[in-house]
Design a protein around this motif. Sequence first.
Motif, PDB file in Angstrom:
ATOM      1  N   UNK A  77      11.641 -17.354 -50.312  1.00 54.16           N
ATOM      2  CA  UNK A  77      10.336 -18.275 -50.385  1.00 54.16           C
ATOM      3  C   UNK A  77       9.193 -18.115 -49.375  1.00 54.16           C
ATOM      4  N   UNK A  78       9.849 -17.779 -48.272  1.00 53.55           N
ATOM      5  CA  UNK A  78       9.033 -17.620 -46.969  1.00 53.55           C
ATOM      6  C   UNK A  78       8.349 -16.162 -46.748  1.00 53.55           C
ATOM      7  N   UNK A  79       9.413 -15.196 -47.088  1.00 46.19           N
ATOM      8  CA  UNK A  79       8.952 -13.784 -46.482  1.00 46.19           C
ATOM      9  C   UNK A  79       9.479 -12.917 -47.685  1.00 46.19           C
ATOM     10  N   UNK A  80       8.873 -11.829 -48.000  1.00 50.73           N
ATOM     11  CA  UNK A  80       8.912 -11.028 -48.948  1.00 50.73           C
ATOM     12  C   UNK A  80      10.267 -10.105 -48.469  1.00 50.73           C
ATOM     13  N   UNK A  81      11.333  -9.887 -49.294  1.00 49.48           N
ATOM     14  CA  UNK A  81      12.742  -9.242 -48.986  1.00 49.48           C
ATOM     15  C   UNK A  81      12.668  -7.973 -50.018  1.00 49.48           C
ATOM     16  N   UNK A  82      12.747  -6.846 -49.174  1.00 45.94           N
ATOM     17  CA  UNK A  82      12.734  -5.519 -50.062  1.00 45.94           C
ATOM     18  C   UNK A  82      13.705  -4.597 -49.823  1.00 45.94           C
ATOM     19  N   UNK A  83      14.361  -3.844 -50.816  1.00 49.87           N
ATOM     20  CA  UNK A  83      15.377  -2.957 -50.316  1.00 49.87           C
ATOM     21  C   UNK A  83      15.134  -1.732 -49.456  1.00 49.87           C
ATOM     22  N   UNK A  84      14.006  -1.299 -49.410  1.00 48.41           N
ATOM     23  CA  UNK A  84      13.844  -0.041 -48.311  1.00 48.41           C
ATOM     24  C   UNK A  84      12.444  -0.276 -47.598  1.00 48.41           C
ATOM     25  N   UNK A  85      12.202   0.656 -46.526  1.00 52.07           N
ATOM     26  CA  UNK A  85      11.045   0.558 -45.787  1.00 52.07           C
ATOM     27  C   UNK A  85       9.685   0.810 -46.516  1.00 52.07           C
ATOM     28  N   UNK A  86       9.717   1.696 -47.589  1.00 56.16           N
ATOM     29  CA  UNK A  86       8.592   1.975 -48.341  1.00 56.16           C
ATOM     30  C   UNK A  86       8.129   0.878 -49.139  1.00 56.16           C
ATOM     31  N   UNK A  87       9.114   0.046 -49.954  1.00 61.10           N
ATOM     32  CA  UNK A  87       8.886  -1.151 -50.685  1.00 61.10           C
ATOM     33  C   UNK A  87       8.209  -2.034 -49.777  1.00 61.10           C
ATOM     34  N   UNK A  88       9.067  -2.350 -48.526  1.00 65.07           N
ATOM     35  CA  UNK A  88       8.401  -3.559 -47.709  1.00 65.07           C
ATOM     36  C   UNK A  88       7.142  -3.356 -47.178  1.00 65.07           C
ATOM     37  N   UNK A  89       6.766  -1.909 -46.722  1.00 66.79           N
ATOM     38  CA  UNK A  89       5.382  -1.636 -46.222  1.00 66.79           C
ATOM     39  C   UNK A  89       4.573  -1.962 -47.341  1.00 66.79           C
ATOM     40  N   UNK A  90       4.822  -1.486 -48.642  1.00 62.05           N
ATOM     41  CA  UNK A  90       3.820  -1.744 -49.620  1.00 62.05           C
ATOM     42  C   UNK A  90       3.626  -3.184 -50.170  1.00 62.05           C
ATOM     43  N   UNK A  91       4.787  -3.953 -49.553  1.00 65.19           N
ATOM     44  CA  UNK A  91       4.658  -5.457 -49.892  1.00 65.19           C
ATOM     45  C   UNK A  91       3.842  -6.202 -49.077  1.00 65.19           C
ATOM     46  N   UNK A  92       3.262  -5.546 -47.748  1.00 64.16           N
ATOM     47  CA  UNK A  92       2.536  -6.478 -47.126  1.00 64.16           C
ATOM     48  C   UNK A  92       1.065  -6.666 -47.774  1.00 64.16           C
ATOM     49  N   UNK A  93       0.723  -7.920 -47.415  1.00 65.98           N
ATOM     50  CA  UNK A  93      -0.419  -8.521 -47.863  1.00 65.98           C
ATOM     51  C   UNK A  93      -1.461  -8.258 -47.208  1.00 65.98           C
ATOM     52  N   UNK A  94      -2.512  -7.328 -47.380  1.00 63.71           N
ATOM     53  CA  UNK A  94      -3.372  -6.770 -46.262  1.00 63.71           C
ATOM     54  C   UNK A  94      -4.758  -6.966 -46.642  1.00 63.71           C
ATOM     55  N   UNK A  95      -5.339  -8.386 -46.491  1.00 69.98           N
ATOM     56  CA  UNK A  95      -6.601  -8.910 -46.815  1.00 69.98           C
ATOM     57  C   UNK A  95      -7.381  -8.135 -45.770  1.00 69.98           C
ATOM     58  N   UNK A  96      -8.626  -8.158 -45.913  1.00 70.01           N
ATOM     59  CA  UNK A  96      -9.606  -7.522 -45.133  1.00 70.01           C
ATOM     60  C   UNK A  96      -9.632  -8.524 -43.816  1.00 70.01           C
ATOM     61  N   UNK A  97      -9.344  -7.835 -42.657  1.00 66.92           N
ATOM     62  CA  UNK A  97      -9.146  -8.546 -41.475  1.00 66.92           C
ATOM     63  C   UNK A  97     -10.216  -7.862 -40.331  1.00 66.92           C
ATOM     64  N   UNK A  98     -10.872  -8.748 -39.854  1.00 65.73           N
ATOM     65  CA  UNK A  98     -11.658  -8.286 -38.761  1.00 65.73           C
ATOM     66  C   UNK A  98     -11.167  -8.794 -37.252  1.00 65.73           C
ATOM     67  N   UNK A  99     -11.127  -7.995 -36.277  1.00 59.63           N
ATOM     68  CA  UNK A  99     -10.866  -8.034 -34.859  1.00 59.63           C
ATOM     69  C   UNK A  99     -11.567  -7.430 -33.979  1.00 59.63           C
ATOM     70  N   UNK A 100     -11.852  -8.144 -32.801  1.00 55.63           N
ATOM     71  CA  UNK A 100     -12.538  -7.887 -31.485  1.00 55.63           C
ATOM     72  C   UNK A 100     -12.018  -8.335 -30.451  1.00 55.63           C
ATOM     73  N   UNK A 101     -11.687  -7.541 -29.208  1.00 51.90           N
ATOM     74  CA  UNK A 101     -11.251  -7.953 -28.270  1.00 51.90           C
ATOM     75  C   UNK A 101     -12.014  -7.329 -26.901  1.00 51.90           C
ATOM     76  N   UNK A 102     -12.004  -8.239 -25.850  1.00 53.42           N
ATOM     77  CA  UNK A 102     -12.836  -7.963 -24.611  1.00 53.42           C
ATOM     78  C   UNK A 102     -12.008  -8.642 -23.543  1.00 53.42           C
TER      79      UNK A 102
END
Length: 259
Positions: A101-126
């Motif tokens: 309910x809190x985190x996707x569970x997948x049977x292998x690394x490829x499926x787990x990586x594909x399940x990552x929700x990757x909305x547009x993210x902006x980041x800057x550091x200084x």
Amino acid sequence: MNTDPVHLAVARLEKATVVTVTGDLNLASYPSLRDGLLKIATDAPDGLVADISGLVIDDSSLVSVFSLVAMRIGDWPGIPFTIVAAGAVHQLLLGRHVVDRYVPIRPDLAAATAALDQPVRRRSERTFARFDGASARARDFVTGKLAEWEVPELAEDARLIATELVENVLKHTTSEPRLRLDLRRGVCTVAVADQDTRPAMLLERLTPVEPGLGLKLVAQIARVWGCSRSWAGGKVVWAVLVHRPRTVGHRSAEECVGS
């Protein structure tokens, strides 16, 4: 008794940081697994995958550690998190304790990586040198970036938070403050890292002329804030801002992950 029965091996992939977890999950190792995953997450730029296929689980109730980690990562650093559980036994166990309910569970690394929700993210550091004008430079950096990202309505609060966190690094450590801004789905995080491992303590001002905005104002401004140890060393003090209407949230910065 082995005091460190859980081992975490970190690998950086193109779209995620993968942690291979091995050893025994028991009452003694629960804190080190929890804190280890949270520390690694602070340095994972895009997403975190925990492969627990080789983990021995002594007490089934202890899998709640993954739900806790997922909720905390949701606050900071706000990256997607998935779990690899190759065996049917692990998958059934995680499902029985509603970890899925809190985190996707997948049977292998490829499926787990594909399940990552990757909305547009902006980041800057200084990183800012230790001098009297560091806080002003930090405020200018925040103003410029949030204008560039077209969320200037968050700039005032973000400047106040950045000033407080930078001033605390300058006052209480010998480090150069490293300021990071993240924007994801309209949620902005202001974070300041340093190399001092001592827990951060944001204190109230004793007098009106004393520098710093104080814990009360930071708590009022931020939806949630806290302090996290970094896998790379040191700590990160962070605060999450959302566009109005905002809810007041507060997590004590003294409650750093790790013991």
